[in-house]
Design an enzyme around this catalytic site. Structure first.
Site, mmCIF file in Angstrom:
data_model
loop_
_atom_site.group_PDB
_atom_site.id
_atom_site.type_symbol
_atom_site.label_atom_id
_atom_site.label_comp_id
_atom_site.label_asym_id
_atom_site.label_seq_id
_atom_site.Cartn_x
_atom_site.Cartn_y
_atom_site.Cartn_z
ATOM 1 N N SER A 30 7.883 21.914 2.457
ATOM 2 C CA SER A 30 8.074 23.178 3.541
ATOM 3 C C SER A 30 9.185 22.758 4.375
ATOM 4 O O SER A 30 9.527 21.481 4.758
ATOM 5 C CB SER A 30 6.606 23.301 4.154
ATOM 6 O OG SER A 30 6.419 22.469 5.225
ATOM 7 N N LYS A 31 9.235 23.890 5.256
ATOM 8 C CA LYS A 31 10.506 23.765 6.490
ATOM 9 C C LYS A 31 10.349 22.482 7.413
ATOM 10 O O LYS A 31 11.375 21.921 7.775
ATOM 11 C CB LYS A 31 10.198 25.192 7.244
ATOM 12 C CG LYS A 31 10.731 26.284 6.528
ATOM 13 C CD LYS A 31 11.725 26.965 7.215
ATOM 14 C CE LYS A 31 12.178 28.141 6.650
ATOM 15 N NZ LYS A 31 13.095 27.914 5.565
ATOM 16 N N ARG A 32 9.260 22.102 7.607
ATOM 17 C CA ARG A 32 8.749 20.898 8.410
ATOM 18 C C ARG A 32 9.397 19.671 8.010
ATOM 19 O O ARG A 32 9.597 18.682 8.663
ATOM 20 C CB ARG A 32 7.478 21.036 8.993
ATOM 21 C CG ARG A 32 6.390 20.245 8.262
ATOM 22 C CD ARG A 32 5.039 20.376 8.519
ATOM 23 N NE ARG A 32 4.320 20.235 7.246
ATOM 24 C CZ ARG A 32 3.971 19.074 6.897
ATOM 25 N NH1 ARG A 32 4.145 17.882 7.321
ATOM 26 N NH2 ARG A 32 3.004 19.052 5.730
#
Ligand code: GLU
Length: 487
Positions: free
Chosen positions: A260-262
């Site tokens: 994911s984005k993180r």
């Protein structure tokens, strides 16, 4: 089915995800390997989550990766349209067929009634499946519900289809990647295929499109396995040939959670903006589940296609190692032709005035700064001292290098001698060698001598080849900076 026809069917609710790029690649490779066709279909039945910007991003990203499709929304083809929202008149006809065959029924339940069913199931600690309340409504009952203003959805009758085509409630299929997969379809609830507003649900639209587009093999992520069981039964209920299915393991972040984005970039376009080369990206994603028979990991898509066998894809999850991608990207940057690299770096040099450099100077600048680049964007911070008359000196460099007596002596002597030098790189090479030699005789290490010059001219203690830097900057600017560094 004789012809191999595969598809990538993204939903445009976001930019093209790197995982979708891998699915697209494996489909593309499978088509290539089997002289088949690779189809692009846009699954935009969910109008609220769809946007044209995402559709454009999907097109651009697939093209940038070299995954060109044979049939699709823009290029057309014999089984179009290839955008689901343009096919809304098709789906009700097939829902009608299922109604007539008794494999589907109208459901008049309101969202509130369904919510109540769910709560009931939760209270009894049972997994929720639809109660089939509307399965056997009489025409009279339906007419009454319609008169109340209710609009029916259409539900697929799972167990009826299962019984019609299989001996038991066990549905089995032979997955191209994972081998035999089973599901007890008694556990599945009758699901909606057409909503009350007349639009199809994902599981239904996908089957109708795969059927009408004559898709022979469906290769997609394993998050779709539970859908596949439902879809197989719809194919069977329609009397259509069931395609072969292959499900790819998931792509996980290094911490084994969902990517994911993180963790960093996830969309292809984000990677490209950050300075990853699409050749490196596509090579990297190919290795998420596939490994080359010769162990040689750096390969173009054409080379991968020769070696690719769907049955050899790993059925387990793959870890997205950003470090490995970085290594691969730096390798691909090293392999670029200089003219190509010069062009690709330009978007990352917009804060500088490139017209200060002649083409020859720009070429040389790129030649001497390319080696440590991991991302194309790394160039931005690697080259500020090639531009402008003055240079910004890092504070540490001022106190630890420029302010020392040794450095000051080196710089004063440099000004004296270099006043008469020709600043061609060749000549500078010779002159600097002698210059270092003189200081060495006085007990100053060549490294220390060069540090003083580098610090004055670039404001840094590390960087590209110093002789080449002086030649690119030319005599006037180099001398100006060195004089300025003398107290
Ligand atoms: N639109 C679906 C998705 O983006 C496609 C799934 C499929 O390949 O059938 O997940």
């Amino acid at each position: 089915m004789t012809e191999v026809r595969v598809r990538i069917a993204p939903s445009p609710s976001g930019n093209l995800h790197i995982g979708t790029a891998r699915t697209a690649l494996f489909n593309y490779l499978f088509a290539k390997k089997n002289n088949g066709k690779f189809v692009l279909r846009i699954e935009d039945t969910d109008a609220e989550r769809t946007s044209q910007a995402y559709i454009d991003n999907i097109f651009d990203s697939l093209k940038a990766l070299g995954l060109n499709w044979d049939e699709g929304p823009d290029v057309g083809g014999p089984y179009g349209p290839y955008t689901q929202s343009e096919r809304f008149d098709i789906y009700p006809k097939y829902a009608q067929i299922l109604l007539e065959k008794g494999f589907a029924y109208e459901c008049f339940c309101t969202p509130e009634e369904l919510e109540q069913e769910k709560e009931e199931a939760a209270k009894n600690k049972k997994p929720y499946v639809y109660t089939k309340k509307c399965e056997n409504l009489t025409e009279e009952q339906k007419a009454k519900l319609r008169a109340e203003g209710r609009k029916p959805a259409i539900r697929f009758n799972i167990q009826k289809a299962q019984k019609a085509f299989h001996d038991s409630s066990m549905l089995i299929f032979d997955d191209l990647v994972k081998g035999e997969l089973h599901m007890n379809t008694d556990l599945l609830g009758d699901f909606v295929i057409m909503k009350s507003n007349g639009t199809p649900t994902y599981n239904f639209a996908v089957v109708i499109d795969d059927m009408l587009m004559k898709i022979s093999h469906v290769i997609r992520g394993e998050d779709h396995i539970s859908n596949t069981f439902k879809q197989i039964l719809i194919f069977e209920a329609l009397g259509a040939e069931v395609p072969r299915f292959g499900h790819l393991g998931m792509i996980l972040a290094p911490d084994r959670s969902k990517l994911s984005k993180r963790h960093g970039a996830t969309a292809v376009s984000e990677f490209v903006e950050k300075g990853y080369l699409t050749d490196a990206l596509i090579n990297f994603v190919a290795l998420l589940g596939w490994s080359p028979s010769d162990g040689q990991e750096i390969k173009s898509v054409d080379q991968i296609a020769q070696d690719f066998r769907i049955g050899e894809i790993s059925s387990s999850n793959s870890i997205f190692e950003y470090d490995k991608l970085n290594w691969m990207n730096s390798h691909y940057i090293k392999m670029l032709e200089i003219e190509d690299l010069k062009e690709r770096l330009k978007p990352y040099l917009t804060k500088y005035d490139l017209s200060e450099l002649t083409d020859a100077q720009y070429t040389r600048m790129v030649e001497i700064t390319r080696e440590p680049l991991t991302l194309l964007s790394d160039i931005t911070d690697a080259v500020p001292y090639f531009f402008g008359l003055d240079v910004e000196i890092e504070p540490d460099v001022q106190t630890e290098v420029l302010d020392t007596d040794v450095s000051q002596n080196v710089l004063k002597e440099f000004v004296k001698q270099a006043e008469n030098w020709d600043f061609s790189e060749e000549n500078l090479h010779e002159k600097l060698e002698a210059f270092r030699g003189e200081f060495k005789e006085k007990g100053i290490k060549p490294k220390v001598t060069m540090w003083a010059i580098r610090a004055a001219v670039t404001g840094r203690t590390r960087g590209a080849d110093m002789t080449a830097i002086l030649a690119i900057l030319g005599k006037e600017r180099s001398m100006h900076r060195i004089k300025k560094a003398i107290k």
